[in-house]
Design a protein around this motif. Structure first.
Motif, PDB file in Angstrom:
ATOM      1  N   PRO A 174       0.826  -1.212   0.000  1.00  0.00           N
ATOM      2  CA  PRO A 174       0.000   0.000   0.000  1.00  0.00           C
ATOM      3  C   PRO A 174       0.858   1.258   0.000  1.00  0.00           C
ATOM      4  O   PRO A 174       1.956   1.278   0.568  1.00  0.00           O
ATOM      5  N   ARG A 226       0.666   3.901   1.623  1.00  0.00           N
ATOM      6  CA  ARG A 226       0.972   4.437   2.962  1.00  0.00           C
ATOM      7  C   ARG A 226       2.219   3.800   3.566  1.00  0.00           C
ATOM      8  O   ARG A 226       2.859   4.383   4.446  1.00  0.00           O
ATOM      9  N   ARG A 274      -9.099  -1.511  -8.391  1.00  0.00           N
ATOM     10  CA  ARG A 274      -8.591  -2.080  -7.142  1.00  0.00           C
ATOM     11  C   ARG A 274      -7.092  -1.873  -6.954  1.00  0.00           C
ATOM     12  O   ARG A 274      -6.564  -2.072  -5.851  1.00  0.00           O
ATOM     13  N   PRO A 297      -5.157   1.835  -4.456  1.00  0.00           N
ATOM     14  CA  PRO A 297      -4.546   2.013  -3.129  1.00  0.00           C
ATOM     15  C   PRO A 297      -3.036   1.758  -3.101  1.00  0.00           C
ATOM     16  O   PRO A 297      -2.357   2.152  -2.157  1.00  0.00           O
ATOM     17  N   TYR A 298      -2.518   1.098  -4.138  1.00  0.00           N
ATOM     18  CA  TYR A 298      -1.095   0.788  -4.203  1.00  0.00           C
ATOM     19  C   TYR A 298      -0.335   1.784  -5.084  1.00  0.00           C
ATOM     20  O   TYR A 298       0.864   1.632  -5.293  1.00  0.00           O
ATOM     21  N   HIS A 303     -12.518   2.859   4.500  1.00  0.00           N
ATOM     22  CA  HIS A 303     -11.542   3.423   3.580  1.00  0.00           C
ATOM     23  C   HIS A 303     -10.404   4.083   4.345  1.00  0.00           C
ATOM     24  O   HIS A 303     -10.637   4.852   5.288  1.00  0.00           O
ATOM     25  N   ASN A 314      -5.547   6.732   0.318  1.00  0.00           N
ATOM     26  CA  ASN A 314      -5.663   6.373  -1.110  1.00  0.00           C
ATOM     27  C   ASN A 314      -6.749   5.333  -1.367  1.00  0.00           C
ATOM     28  O   ASN A 314      -6.614   4.474  -2.234  1.00  0.00           O
ATOM     29  N   ASN A 315      -7.836   5.412  -0.587  1.00  0.00           N
ATOM     30  CA  ASN A 315      -8.965   4.478  -0.742  1.00  0.00           C
ATOM     31  C   ASN A 315      -8.615   3.031  -0.405  1.00  0.00           C
ATOM     32  O   ASN A 315      -9.350   2.114  -0.783  1.00  0.00           O
ATOM     33  N   GLU A 316      -7.517   2.815   0.283  1.00  0.00           N
ATOM     34  CA  GLU A 316      -7.166   1.449   0.706  1.00  0.00           C
ATOM     35  C   GLU A 316      -8.230   0.925   1.674  1.00  0.00           C
ATOM     36  O   GLU A 316      -8.711   1.647   2.547  1.00  0.00           O
ATOM     37  N   GLU A 317      -8.603  -0.320   1.518  1.00  0.00           N
ATOM     38  CA  GLU A 317      -9.540  -0.944   2.454  1.00  0.00           C
ATOM     39  C   GLU A 317      -8.776  -1.423   3.679  1.00  0.00           C
ATOM     40  O   GLU A 317      -7.840  -2.212   3.560  1.00  0.00           O
ATOM     41  N   GLU A 345      -2.003   1.933   9.681  1.00  0.00           N
ATOM     42  CA  GLU A 345      -3.194   2.065   8.846  1.00  0.00           C
ATOM     43  C   GLU A 345      -3.944   3.358   9.139  1.00  0.00           C
ATOM     44  O   GLU A 345      -4.660   3.873   8.283  1.00  0.00           O
ATOM     45  N   LYS A 368      -4.012   9.576   5.960  1.00  0.00           N
ATOM     46  CA  LYS A 368      -4.503   8.449   6.757  1.00  0.00           C
ATOM     47  C   LYS A 368      -5.685   8.889   7.615  1.00  0.00           C
ATOM     48  O   LYS A 368      -5.690  10.006   8.137  1.00  0.00           O
TER      49      LYS A 368
END
Length: 492
Positions: free
Chosen positions: A27, A29, A223, A226-227, A338, A341-344, A398, A432
């Motif tokens: 990710p 982050r 998808r 986020p990366y 979320h 960067n919209n990471e789950e 996270e 974040k």
């Protein structure tokens, strides 16, 4: 030449991973900067050399003057560090082998040794190296070479794991995109994970092996995002109308957006790739990246979180027991929300609702006198004690102590998904999510069950992201408890 294009604009299947795809996607982050690591290595080298100088000076026989005992060692260390810098021993370029890197270090050691052996004789002809002092100085080159072998290994491993090389996606399957891919292959400074094109029916299946993954509509919800550290528009800059249309459509993304301008020379293209890797290219939208500020914020998060866990541990234990005794079900409630960067991410809370009535998707937000909330749940929600387990999300990187509150994926305001109500909704994911935040101390807490409340929350979150600083975060942390205790009306 670009690969032959399809006539159909239908979604495409891409079994190939492309030439840049790392073995494991990390990710955004969790990405580190090579430059920041190199600065840390340089500081560590200086501390080690200073320590060795102090030891060597203290072991020098007192037959010499105090000045002649200290100056040669200090000057040798200074020359060594300067030579390491001038010889680019902290550049850690992508294609440099370990042997070549250690050769640079050896050259710097040679320059330092020359100063260290001639200067003392000029200052004091009776000066001699003997005993333990000699052994310390002989050990110094081995120590430095060992350190730099470790630094090189850390950098190489970080790159192979995808933690040090920025990931980008390109918009526009154009000749510009091909030149960018070629430059990235030469330098190895960025990973191009895929290409998207607003004119998909004309686009090829791939550009030099990098797959074309879809159109710009697919990009927004893909998808892989986020990366991705950066979105680069590779459309010809003279096509102003098309560039403006792309920027207007893509500025809703939390990912930084940049424009690649091709001036036609390989050296300039390589330099542009370096600027993309260093986040120093023409910014079109997105939060500005400041590695130093991000490091300070992460350090602040760790200090506050560890102190908070020590203080809150007894309270958390009591809450855990009362939750378990109050109603059947697990102690913790986990929900996908979320993040950056919209990471789950999976956010942890103490369970405050009846287990058989829990709404993990948060399609129905909590209301006053909600019969789904347990007796203990009403208390821990009112006091925000249910949020304490999120400190573990902060430790995992996270979440942050301060930031926009994480919303559930697909959260609805009435019958409409909340994210659809505000065009800039995803902008709150440019940082974040936080345990507390600017919106929280400004009264925007609890459910956002009307479009007006959603817009107010997003406006406050974006305002915080633009103003974020160490001191603002500290102010928000200090103000959180009195704001929560003084607010009896908000449904939580």
């Amino acid at each position: 030449m670009l690969a032959q294009s399809r006539s159909s604009g239908a979604p495409r299947a891409h079994p190939q991973r492309g030439p840049f795809r790392p073995g494991q996607l990390i990710p955004a982050r969790a990405r580190l900067e090579t430059r920041a690591l190199a600065q840390a290595f340089r500081l560590f080298d200086a501390l080690v050399m200073a320590t060795l100088c102090v030891i060597a000076a203290s072991l020098t026989p007192r037959t010499t003057s105090q000045l002649s005992a200290v100056v040669p060692f200090a000057l040798s260390a200074a020359v060594l560090l300067l030579a390491l810098y001038c010889l680019n021993a902290y550049a850690f370029t992508h294609r440099e082998t370990l042997a070549r890197h250690l050769l640079r270090v050896t050259a710097a050691i040679g320059a330092s040794a020359l100063i260290g052996t001639t200067l003392p004789l000029v200052m004091d002809s009776s000066w001699r190296l003997e005993g333990e002092t000699l052994w310390v100085l002989l050990a110094a080159p081995s120590v430095l070479l060992g350190l730099h072998a470790a630094w090189w290994t850390i950098i190489a491993r970080g790159r192979s794991q995808g933690r040090l090389t920025p990931n980008v996606v390109v918009v526009g399957a154009t000749a510009n995109a091909q030149h960018l891919v070629e430059a990235a292959m030469r330098t190895g400074e960025i990973n191009i994970l895929g290409i998207f094109d607003d004119r998909l029916e004309r686009a090829p299946n791939e550009v030099l092996g990098v797959p074309v993954l879809g159109d710009t509509s697919a990009l927004i919800d893909h998808r892989i995002m986020p990366y991705v550290d950066r979105v680069v528009i590779a459309v010809t800059s003279t096509a102003e109308t098309r560039v403006q249309a792309l920027v207007s459509k893509l500025e809703v993304l939390p990912n930084p957006l940049s424009l690649f301008i091709d001036v036609g020379r390989d050296a300039d293209r390589d330099a542009a790739v370096s600027r993309i890797a260093d986040a120093a290219i023409a910014e079109l939208s997105g939060a500005k990246i400041d590695a130093r500020k991000a490091f300070v914020k992460r350090l602040q998060d760790l200090v506050v979180t560890l102190a908070g866990l020590v203080v809150a541990a007894p309270v958390m234990a009591i809450v855990a027991v009362t939750v378990r005794l109050d109603s059947p079900g697990p102690i913790f409630f986990r929900q996908r929300r979320h993040g950056f960067n919209n990471e789950e991410i999976l956010v942890w809370k103490f369970r405050s609702m009846r287990h058989d009535m829990t709404d993990t998707a948060l399609r129905l937000q909590v209301s006053a006198d909600d019969d789904r909330v347990t007796r203990v749940g009403k208390f821990i929600r009112k006091t925000s004690l249910d949020e304490l387990p999120q400190l573990f999300n902060v430790l995992r990187g996270e979440m942050s102590i301060v930031g926009p509150r994480p919303h559930a994926i697909g959260m609805k305001t009435g019958d409409v998904e909340s994210a659809k109500l505000v065009a800039q909704y995803a902008h709150r994911h440019r940082m974040k999510p936080g345990v507390t935040g600017w919106a929280a101390i400004k009264g925007s807490r609890g459910p956002v069950d009307t479009p007006e409340l959603v817009r107010e929350r997003v406006a406050l979150d974006v305002d915080y992201i633009e103003r974020q600083s160490f001191w603002l975060d500290l102010y928000i942390i200090v103000m959180t408890i009195p704001c929560l205790l003084g607010d009896r009306s908000t449904v939580r």
